[in-house]
Design a protein around this motif. Structure first.
Motif, short mmCIF file in Angstrom:
data_model
loop_
_atom_site.label_atom_id
_atom_site.label_comp_id
_atom_site.label_asym_id
_atom_site.label_seq_id
_atom_site.Cartn_x
_atom_site.Cartn_y
_atom_site.Cartn_z
N ALA A 224 0.75 -1.11 0.03
CA ALA A 224 -0.06 0.17 -0.12
C ALA A 224 0.81 1.27 -0.02
CB ALA A 224 -0.89 0.04 1.28
N LYS A 225 1.98 1.11 0.46
CA LYS A 225 2.96 2.30 0.52
C LYS A 225 3.59 2.47 -1.07
CE LYS A 225 4.11 1.52 5.43
NZ LYS A 225 5.27 1.53 6.18
N VAL A 226 3.52 1.72 -1.94
CA VAL A 226 4.14 1.87 -3.27
C VAL A 226 3.17 2.86 -4.00
CG1 VAL A 226 4.61 0.78 -5.50
CG2 VAL A 226 4.91 -0.55 -3.27
N LEU A 231 2.29 -2.62 -12.28
CA LEU A 231 1.56 -3.67 -13.03
C LEU A 231 1.64 -4.86 -12.17
CD1 LEU A 231 -0.19 -4.39 -15.65
CD2 LEU A 231 2.12 -4.90 -16.59
N VAL A 232 0.50 -5.50 -11.94
CA VAL A 232 0.23 -7.09 -11.17
C VAL A 232 0.03 -7.85 -12.53
CG1 VAL A 232 -0.88 -8.19 -9.56
CG2 VAL A 232 -0.25 -5.76 -9.00
N VAL A 249 -4.23 -4.86 -6.64
CA VAL A 249 -4.48 -3.80 -7.79
C VAL A 249 -5.09 -2.64 -6.91
CG1 VAL A 249 -5.26 -2.96 -9.94
CG2 VAL A 249 -4.01 -5.01 -9.88
N ARG A 250 -6.03 -3.14 -6.15
CA ARG A 250 -7.16 -2.09 -5.69
C ARG A 250 -6.18 -1.45 -4.56
NH1 ARG A 250 -9.71 -1.20 -1.06
NH2 ARG A 250 -8.82 -3.04 0.03
N GLY A 255 -2.31 1.04 -9.34
CA GLY A 255 -2.02 -0.38 -9.66
C GLY A 255 -2.88 -0.71 -11.08
N GLN A 256 -2.34 -1.50 -11.87
CA GLN A 256 -3.03 -2.04 -13.13
C GLN A 256 -2.93 -3.67 -13.12
OE1 GLN A 256 -1.88 -0.01 -16.68
NE2 GLN A 256 -0.92 1.71 -15.46
#
Length: 291
Positions: A224-226, A231-232, A249-250, A255-256
């Motif tokens: 969550a800190k990123v 891309l996952v 991603v959420r 996130g993608q």
């Protein structure tokens, strides 16, 4: 061409980094990419990916500590941090800084993806973008670690030939439900010829030690800190389930998601064309934003 450049990692461990170049030019001003393999892997697992990445970027792959041609630090009760998370993340940080790759795009597979997002969370100033390839954020637990210990004991070492290793890991390993050529190729490339046959480049005991340091913990908080675009990517038959990947991603601020059919955990081996098709639009978008 591929050029070796040594990096000094945490605790003075010598790490082998490999730069994939189009020419022998001394300096490459293009955006930097650092490729981080998974547990038991090696930098040259990224050769196929590096060949197309180097057309537009400066590409470096790192043999992480205890893997490939990097040094194996002391391992035991007296040096419990030699294969800890902090050491792996510090090594990646050292590679980015010593090779002048920042702001870097980190592409990590499995354990290498965990290292990548932990570095991105801790040093956002160094990381421009992130690709997470088939790595879970949830804890796997003690049962998973015990399964790995039991699995390591079943390896029929030494293998008489490298091809025999390829066949065992891709077809005969009890953990393989159906033939998996990508898995076989992955493990064949981490075998070397010893006096009595073909054996792994790494110590299985050290791999268990490294895994022990992250397998019991969840890593959602660091994810969550990123803050950078991330891309996952998962293989349809990989270790990262769809529901967890979509939750990752959420949780990620930027996130993608991408999914590769007909691919397992070693998706960059299983479906290299689809792997490239999943990554290129994301990477091109990052490049366009930076220009």
């Amino acid at each position: 061409m591929v050029q070796r450049v040594d990096v000094t990692g945490a605790g003075g461990v010598r790490l082998a980094a490999w730069e994939f170049r189009e020419t022998a030019a001394e300096a490459d001003p293009r955006p930097g990419v650092l490729l981080l393999h998974g547990l038991m892997g090696r930098a040259f697992h990224w050769s196929g990916t590096a060949r197309w990445l180097r057309e537009s970027r400066r590409v470096v792959a790192l043999d992480q500590r205890g893997h490939g041609q990097s040094d194996r630090p002391p391992c035991g009760p007296e040096v419990p941090t030699s294969f800890g998370r902090e050491a792996f993340v510090a090594d990646a940080e050292a590679a980015v800084e010593q090779l002048g790759l920042a702001p870097v795009t980190l592409i990590g597979h499995s354990m290498g993806a965990l290292t990548a997002w932990q570095l991105a969370a801790r040093r956002p100033d160094l990381v421009e973008a992130l690709v997470i390839c088939d790595m879970r954020a949830s804890a796997l637990g003690a049962a998973s670690q015990q399964e790995w210990e039991d699995w390591f004991r079943r390896w029929p070492l030494p293998f008489p030939t490298q091809d025999a290793a390829r066949r065992w890991f891709g077809e005969d390993d009890p953990r393989v439900e159906r033939p998996d050529p990508g898995r076989g190729a992955f493990f064949a490339e981490v075998m070397h010829e010893a006096p009595d046959g073909w054996r792994p480049l790494f110590s299985r005991r050290e791999m268990l030690t490294a895994r022990e340091t992250w397998v019991h913990d969840a890593h959602w908080e660091e994810l969550a800190k990123v803050r950078c675009p991330t891309l996952v990517v998962r293989g349809l038959d990989g270790e990262l389930g769809r529901a967890e990947a979509q939750e990752m991603v959420r949780v990620l601020p930027a996130g993608q998601y991408a999914e590769i059919p007909d691919a397992g955990h070693y998706l960059h081996y299983d479906q290299p064309t689809a792997w490239r098709a999943a990554l290129e639009p994301f990477l091109d978008g990052i490049k366009a934003e930076a220009s």
